[in-house]
Design a protein around this motif. Structure first.
Motif, PDB file in Angstrom:
ATOM      1  N   LEU A 429     -62.612 -93.361 -50.811  1.00 37.41           N
ATOM      2  CA  LEU A 429     -62.269 -94.313 -52.040  1.00 37.41           C
ATOM      3  C   LEU A 429     -61.410 -93.655 -53.281  1.00 37.41           C
ATOM      4  N   ALA A 430     -62.011 -92.367 -53.499  1.00 39.89           N
ATOM      5  CA  ALA A 430     -61.110 -91.805 -54.603  1.00 39.89           C
ATOM      6  C   ALA A 430     -59.799 -91.594 -54.180  1.00 39.89           C
ATOM      7  N   ARG A 431     -59.561 -91.069 -52.806  1.00 35.86           N
ATOM      8  CA  ARG A 431     -58.388 -90.832 -52.075  1.00 35.86           C
ATOM      9  C   ARG A 431     -57.430 -92.003 -52.156  1.00 35.86           C
ATOM     10  N   TRP A 432     -58.132 -93.111 -51.956  1.00 38.66           N
ATOM     11  CA  TRP A 432     -57.225 -94.344 -52.016  1.00 38.66           C
ATOM     12  C   TRP A 432     -56.716 -94.638 -53.488  1.00 38.66           C
ATOM     13  N   ALA A 433     -57.403 -94.411 -54.313  1.00 37.52           N
ATOM     14  CA  ALA A 433     -57.226 -94.690 -55.788  1.00 37.52           C
ATOM     15  C   ALA A 433     -56.146 -93.609 -56.025  1.00 37.52           C
ATOM     16  N   TYR A 434     -56.169 -92.591 -55.545  1.00 35.92           N
ATOM     17  CA  TYR A 434     -55.260 -91.412 -56.028  1.00 35.92           C
ATOM     18  C   TYR A 434     -53.762 -91.833 -55.397  1.00 35.92           C
ATOM     19  N   TRP A 435     -53.890 -92.328 -54.105  1.00 40.20           N
ATOM     20  CA  TRP A 435     -52.814 -92.806 -53.442  1.00 40.20           C
ATOM     21  C   TRP A 435     -52.189 -94.015 -54.293  1.00 40.20           C
ATOM     22  N   SER A 436     -52.810 -94.815 -54.625  1.00 44.51           N
ATOM     23  CA  SER A 436     -52.525 -96.071 -55.278  1.00 44.51           C
ATOM     24  C   SER A 436     -51.652 -95.852 -56.530  1.00 44.51           C
ATOM     25  N   ALA A 437     -51.982 -94.987 -57.245  1.00 45.37           N
ATOM     26  CA  ALA A 437     -51.045 -94.754 -58.263  1.00 45.37           C
ATOM     27  C   ALA A 437     -49.676 -94.387 -57.988  1.00 45.37           C
ATOM     28  N   HIS A 438     -49.337 -93.602 -56.929  1.00 50.51           N
ATOM     29  CA  HIS A 438     -48.047 -93.269 -56.486  1.00 50.51           C
ATOM     30  C   HIS A 438     -47.517 -94.389 -56.067  1.00 50.51           C
ATOM     31  N   HIS A 439     -48.372 -95.193 -55.197  1.00 51.38           N
ATOM     32  CA  HIS A 439     -47.896 -96.936 -54.616  1.00 51.38           C
ATOM     33  C   HIS A 439     -47.455 -97.583 -55.950  1.00 51.38           C
ATOM     34  N   ALA A 440     -48.181 -97.761 -57.060  1.00 53.76           N
ATOM     35  CA  ALA A 440     -47.655 -98.414 -57.930  1.00 53.76           C
ATOM     36  C   ALA A 440     -46.418 -98.228 -58.627  1.00 53.76           C
ATOM     37  N   HIS A 441     -46.234 -96.516 -58.502  1.00 54.97           N
ATOM     38  CA  HIS A 441     -45.201 -96.031 -59.251  1.00 54.97           C
ATOM     39  C   HIS A 441     -43.765 -96.523 -58.084  1.00 54.97           C
ATOM     40  N   MET A 442     -43.739 -96.506 -56.898  1.00 55.40           N
ATOM     41  CA  MET A 442     -43.017 -96.880 -55.868  1.00 55.40           C
ATOM     42  C   MET A 442     -42.480 -98.500 -56.072  1.00 55.40           C
ATOM     43  N   VAL A 443     -43.435 -99.028 -56.193  1.00 53.40           N
ATOM     44  CA  VAL A 443     -43.324-100.555 -56.575  1.00 53.40           C
ATOM     45  C   VAL A 443     -42.586-100.852 -57.558  1.00 53.40           C
ATOM     46  N   ARG A 444     -42.795-100.174 -58.628  1.00 55.66           N
ATOM     47  CA  ARG A 444     -41.862-100.461 -60.052  1.00 55.66           C
ATOM     48  C   ARG A 444     -40.474 -99.898 -59.570  1.00 55.66           C
ATOM     49  N   LEU A 445     -40.302 -98.789 -58.663  1.00 52.39           N
ATOM     50  CA  LEU A 445     -38.793 -98.380 -58.558  1.00 52.39           C
ATOM     51  C   LEU A 445     -38.238 -99.423 -57.552  1.00 52.39           C
ATOM     52  N   GLN A 446     -38.808-100.025 -56.476  1.00 51.16           N
ATOM     53  CA  GLN A 446     -38.034-100.198 -55.464  1.00 51.16           C
ATOM     54  C   GLN A 446     -38.707-101.694 -54.896  1.00 51.16           C
ATOM     55  N   GLY A 447     -39.781-102.304 -55.565  1.00 50.97           N
ATOM     56  CA  GLY A 447     -40.162-103.742 -55.302  1.00 50.97           C
ATOM     57  C   GLY A 447     -41.408-103.430 -54.211  1.00 50.97           C
ATOM     58  N   ALA A 448     -42.189-104.533 -54.100  1.00 53.50           N
ATOM     59  CA  ALA A 448     -43.360-104.481 -53.086  1.00 53.50           C
ATOM     60  C   ALA A 448     -42.921-104.598 -51.685  1.00 53.50           C
ATOM     61  N   LEU A 449     -41.917-105.217 -51.507  1.00 51.24           N
ATOM     62  CA  LEU A 449     -41.500-105.382 -49.979  1.00 51.24           C
ATOM     63  C   LEU A 449     -40.908-104.101 -49.202  1.00 51.24           C
TER      64      LEU A 449
END
Length: 471
Positions: A429-449
């Motif tokens: 669960l902590a690893r998923w939360a750690y990964w999600s921070a980068h995921h949110a960063h990438m969404v801001r850069l190139q969109g969710a799709l």
């Protein structure tokens, strides 16, 4: 709490003694440069904060396309590719997925309505509103572009930080600091070479020393244990070793990741030791040599590879910025509006800046989440500045911290909006939360799709390719 106001009465230069002045001086936008074009916002540094600021500003300016654009945005970086710095330890270990390895600045510039210049900041001429870029050379040493100036109306410095070697002998010559993707790539090549030597010579495990028990040191140690075990499993000799890597994590303080709570620190140590990492607390490295490190007390520990991850400071170029104020860690001193104390047209953000939002409060910590919050703040504040509208000072909201302990584990605490409230996380669960921070960063850069497609690509790669890159 500071508010900007843009008076037409001309420039006033705040002194260092007015750090918490409630009326910070700003130039009127009409007086900055008489070039007749749009206001130019130049951002130096394409890290998590700098790139997100360029993206946010570019998108907001795109919405004003129907009328004359009030500003243009220029991003400058020494590399062509943006890499999420919190994942440099995975790049160094060779475990970073291909789709996570980085995004191209030129592609981001085209998508998000800003311009990109390849270059390295060399110096600053504040009187002329010009920064100078160092000559651009290729890998063969051939000059591609000469030393050149870039004019600005508003300058945002986001050049990050470098590792602090504390003037320890031998660090510059024999240790690697993971300051950039190039450093991480170089370390990975050296790691592969060390594993190859151990395989050919049958000389025992690979000896690695990591100096510094902060987040970078802890995360790298966990990742390297997995990485070397995976590499050894592909060979014949090294795989016979009960422990193919002998890894020592050396910390001068009394616990690991001291920025986190004691229980999380203890859990991180227990996890690493269970994997075979030798954790040395309260020990200081006094010298680094080609094949060993020396501890206080003259104890010598063998080390084919040494990584220096003990503390940070601002890059040397900050000393060449035309007299702007620095602290002892070579960070630019800024007001709560992120303006430098001596020049209202020069802003700084991220690890290279020291911001104390309120008198007596702690400085904003050098974390990716702080740089991202500063990026969102400046994206709004700089446009307000162009329109002569006031803006509140920056306030950092700590969302907690997580430390990765390998591909399937992490530990840390997520904080809520209420001070003092949070949830301790551990494991997947902590690893998923750690990964999600980068995921949110990438969404801001190139969109969710597009981000979702990249994650699908990573999932496929993880099942069709080796866990560790062997090149």
């Amino acid at each position: 709490m500071n508010r900007w106001h843009l008076s037409p009465g001309g420039p006033r230069s705040p002194s260092s003694s007015s750090f918490h002045d409630s009326r910070p001086a700003l130039f009127s936008t009409s007086e900055l440069r008489e070039h007749g074009g749009p206001h130019r916002i130049v951002i130096v540094g394409g890290g998590a904060g700098g790139l997100e600021l360029a993206v946010h500003l570019g998108e907001q300016l795109r919405k004003l396309r129907r009328r004359e654009a009030p500003a243009e945005v220029v991003l400058i970086d020494a590399a062509l590719t943006h890499v999420w710095k919190p994942w440099l330890h995975e790049l160094a270990a060779g475990t970073l997925g291909g789709h996570d390895a980085g995004v191209e600045f030129l592609q981001q510039a085209r998508r998000h309505n800003f311009r990109f210049h390849l270059g390295t900041l060399e110096s600053l001429d504040r009187a002329r509103h010009e920064l100078w870029l160092a000559p651009l050379v290729d890998d063969e040493g051939t000059e591609i572009a000469p030393r050149r100036p870039v004019a600005y109306d508003t300058l945002v410095i986001a050049v990050g930080s470098i590792v602090n070697d504390f003037h320890t002998p031998g660090v510059a010559e024999h240790a690697i600091a993971l300051n950039s993707a190039a450093d991480a790539t170089r370390f990975h090549r050296l790691l592969l070479a060390a594993c190859a030597r151990a395989e050919v010579r049958s000389g025992g495990p690979v000896q690695i020393a990591i100096v510094g028990g902060g987040a970078t040191g802890v995360e790298l140690a966990a990742e390297l244990i997995e990485s070397v075990h995976a590499i050894a499993g592909l060979g014949t000799e090294l795989r016979q070793e009960p422990q193919p890597v002998q890894l020592r994590l050396i910390e001068s303080g009394d616990r690991l990741v001291s920025a986190l709570s004691e229980d999380i620190s203890r859990q991180a140590r227990e996890d690493l030791e269970a994997r075979g990492v030798e954790v040395l607390l309260g020990r200081r490295v006094t010298e680094v040599a080609a094949n060993h490190v020396v501890l206080d007390g003259h104890e010598v520990l063998p080390a084919e590879l040494t990584v220096w991850a003990a503390g940070i400071r601002g890059p040397e170029v900050l000393e060449k910025l035309d007299g702007l104020e620095l602290n002892r860690s070579r960070q630019l001193l800024v007001r709560d509006t992120l303006q430098s104390t001596l020049d209202a047209d020069v802003f700084a953000m991220g690890d290279c800046a020291s911001c104390v939002p309120e008198a007596g409060a702690p400085a904003v910590p050098p974390r990716a989440q702080a740089a991202q919050q500063e990026a969102r703040y400046l994206a709004d504040a700089l446009l307000r500045r162009l329109e002569s509208r006031p803006v509140e000072g920056f306030r950092f909201h700590d969302r907690g911290s997580l430390v990765s302990l390998g591909s399937r584990d992490a530990v840390g605490r997520i904080l809520g909006r209420m001070p003092g409230h949070g949830v301790r996380l551990q494991g997947l669960l902590a690893r998923w939360a750690y990964w999600s921070a980068h995921h949110a960063h990438m969404v801001r850069l190139q969109g969710a799709l597009r981000t979702a497609w990249d994650q699908v690509g990573n999932w496929i790669d993880g099942r069709t390719q080796a866990r560790v890159k062997l090149h």
